[in-house]
Design a protein around this motif. Sequence first.
Motif, PDB file in Angstrom:
ATOM      1  N   THR B 140       0.747  -1.297   0.026  1.00  0.00           N
ATOM      2  CA  THR B 140       0.007   0.081   0.146  1.00  0.00           C
ATOM      3  C   THR B 140       0.989   1.394   0.003  1.00  0.00           C
ATOM      4  O   THR B 140       0.717   2.272  -0.734  1.00  0.00           O
ATOM      5  N   GLU B 141       2.012   1.250   0.894  1.00  0.00           N
ATOM      6  CA  GLU B 141       2.633   2.395   1.002  1.00  0.00           C
ATOM      7  C   GLU B 141       3.436   2.792  -0.355  1.00  0.00           C
ATOM      8  O   GLU B 141       3.416   3.842  -0.725  1.00  0.00           O
ATOM      9  N   SER B 145       2.853   6.116  -2.381  1.00  0.00           N
ATOM     10  CA  SER B 145       4.240   6.996  -3.008  1.00  0.00           C
ATOM     11  C   SER B 145       4.087   6.992  -4.454  1.00  0.00           C
ATOM     12  O   SER B 145       4.720   8.073  -4.885  1.00  0.00           O
ATOM     13  N   LEU B 146       3.560   6.252  -5.323  1.00  0.00           N
ATOM     14  CA  LEU B 146       3.588   6.231  -6.809  1.00  0.00           C
ATOM     15  C   LEU B 146       2.271   7.411  -7.087  1.00  0.00           C
ATOM     16  O   LEU B 146       2.145   7.525  -8.315  1.00  0.00           O
ATOM     17  N   GLN B 152      -7.794   3.536  -4.963  1.00  0.00           N
ATOM     18  CA  GLN B 152      -6.887   2.913  -5.938  1.00  0.00           C
ATOM     19  C   GLN B 152      -5.949   2.009  -5.659  1.00  0.00           C
ATOM     20  O   GLN B 152      -5.954   0.950  -6.155  1.00  0.00           O
ATOM     21  N   ALA B 153      -5.138   2.212  -4.669  1.00  0.00           N
ATOM     22  CA  ALA B 153      -4.011   1.410  -4.090  1.00  0.00           C
ATOM     23  C   ALA B 153      -5.080  -0.152  -3.682  1.00  0.00           C
ATOM     24  O   ALA B 153      -4.578  -0.974  -3.858  1.00  0.00           O
ATOM     25  N   MET B 154      -6.056   0.287  -2.954  1.00  0.00           N
ATOM     26  CA  MET B 154      -6.840  -1.074  -2.636  1.00  0.00           C
ATOM     27  C   MET B 154      -7.091  -1.823  -3.644  1.00  0.00           C
ATOM     28  O   MET B 154      -6.910  -3.012  -3.717  1.00  0.00           O
TER      29      MET B 154
END
Lengths: 270, 246
Positions: B140-141, B145-146, B152-154
């Motif tokens: 996730t991190e 960071s991107l 979205q990350a999920m």
Amino acid sequence: MRKLLWVLLIAVLALGAAACGDDDGDEGAASTPATSTTADLGLLTPGTLSVASDIPYQPFEFFDPGSTEAKGFDVDLVTAIAGTLGITDVQFVDQSFDSIILSIKQGRFDMSASSWTITPERAKEVAFGDPYFSANQAILVQEDSTVASLDDLEGKKIGAQRATVGADLAATVPGAEVLRYESADDAFNALAQGRVEAAITDYPVVAYASAQKPTLKVAAEVPGNLALGLMFPKENAALLEAFNTGLETIKADGTYDEIYAKWFGEAPAS
Amino acid sequence: MDEVIRQYFDWDAARPYLPDLARGFWVTIQIAVLAEVLCLVLGMLLAVARQAGRGARGRAGRIGGAVLRGIAVAYINFFRAVPALLVLLLMAGSFPFLPIPVVKDLTTFQIAFLGLGLVYAAYIAEVYRAGIESVDRGQTEAARSLGMGGGQAMRLIVLPQAVRRVLPPLMNDFIALTKDVALVSVLAVPDVVSVARDAQSVTFNSSTLVVAALFYLVFTLPLIWLLDRVIAREKRRAGRGDIVTP
């Protein structure tokens, strides 16, 4: 945490032991009056008559709210007959209707009283005492229904209790879909919900339900007076004979009429 | 011994009911599949809702997340703690009397798969949750960071890895769900168990129940076999190090 588990475990064991102790006590008490009068009746527990019954089926057998004491026409009848035989401890045990015939065959109960219609198919599996009641099947419908006979139910959905004569009767209606419920009350409830067009079972039960539930009415009786009988294992002819004699006795001394009037409000048509 | 065989394997007693039993099993499968679709979707929503607000920056995000999490936890715990049979009876017994348009017109068939779907969504949500929590925080991190948002990350990074890891328990729950369809026979839904009991009540013979069990075996045994295959494959992969296990 460990300690707590131990305490719980010991508490459970103590409860279990106490429960067993109670049972022993009951049996001891029950077996005392098991004198020679009932010894020849082949009861599973001498002195105690165990009766399988599908409860509730008002007004034949039911529990009052909050009570575990069975009551109703069948209960009074069996208790009265048992009384003439010197059996004072009558235990009605609630069982699902479609399982009772197998239980009786396997000898798990002394008998069954569950407003059994005597049918040839059932008589092949178990023994029936002399008829103690005669009843038509009847059709229960919603208050505003126009159904007036079995023919009006063609192609409709009919509710009935699984394994009953009412379910068999419903299955004879051309094109009808029979929904089989666990209890007559479940079928009546489905009728009140509008899931089925009609429910079919013994007339006294249908009449009782329509009196209790103002949204339902009796559409029609289906002619063909069916006889109800008490059910016994085929192996125990002695008990069956004793009950036939007992039925004669309470019919002769007026007890039967009293019980009948108590539950159906009128004297039986003889 | 003859009586034992006659009671369970009396082919003549069961044969007349075979078409009914087959139709009954088709109903069973329909309910199982519809309930499965419902619980996979609802379970996913619940699992994601249960993670809501983690790492939210604004105050509104944190409060909203806490509310969502609360609802999801309440739902999951309620349906995990209450018997499925009770939920089904509750729905079937009351819905037609409610003055709510769609709800009061639900058929018992619809109530059957909705009820089972609602109950199993709670179990499925917990399975997803185990998957989501097994994905390393670093994933996730890195996504954040991107420049990805939390959602979205999920969706793109965590869930694809999570679902894959929990495939075996998901299949396990599907098998359990299929078996629990038998519960709906109390609603007079004509599933295979209901049909078999109707026949048994006429024939006083249990052979139709045995046939119902055979229908179940034909359906669930291949699933169980497939499940074992999937587990074995996952093990091999893990051994080769294909899956990044931190």
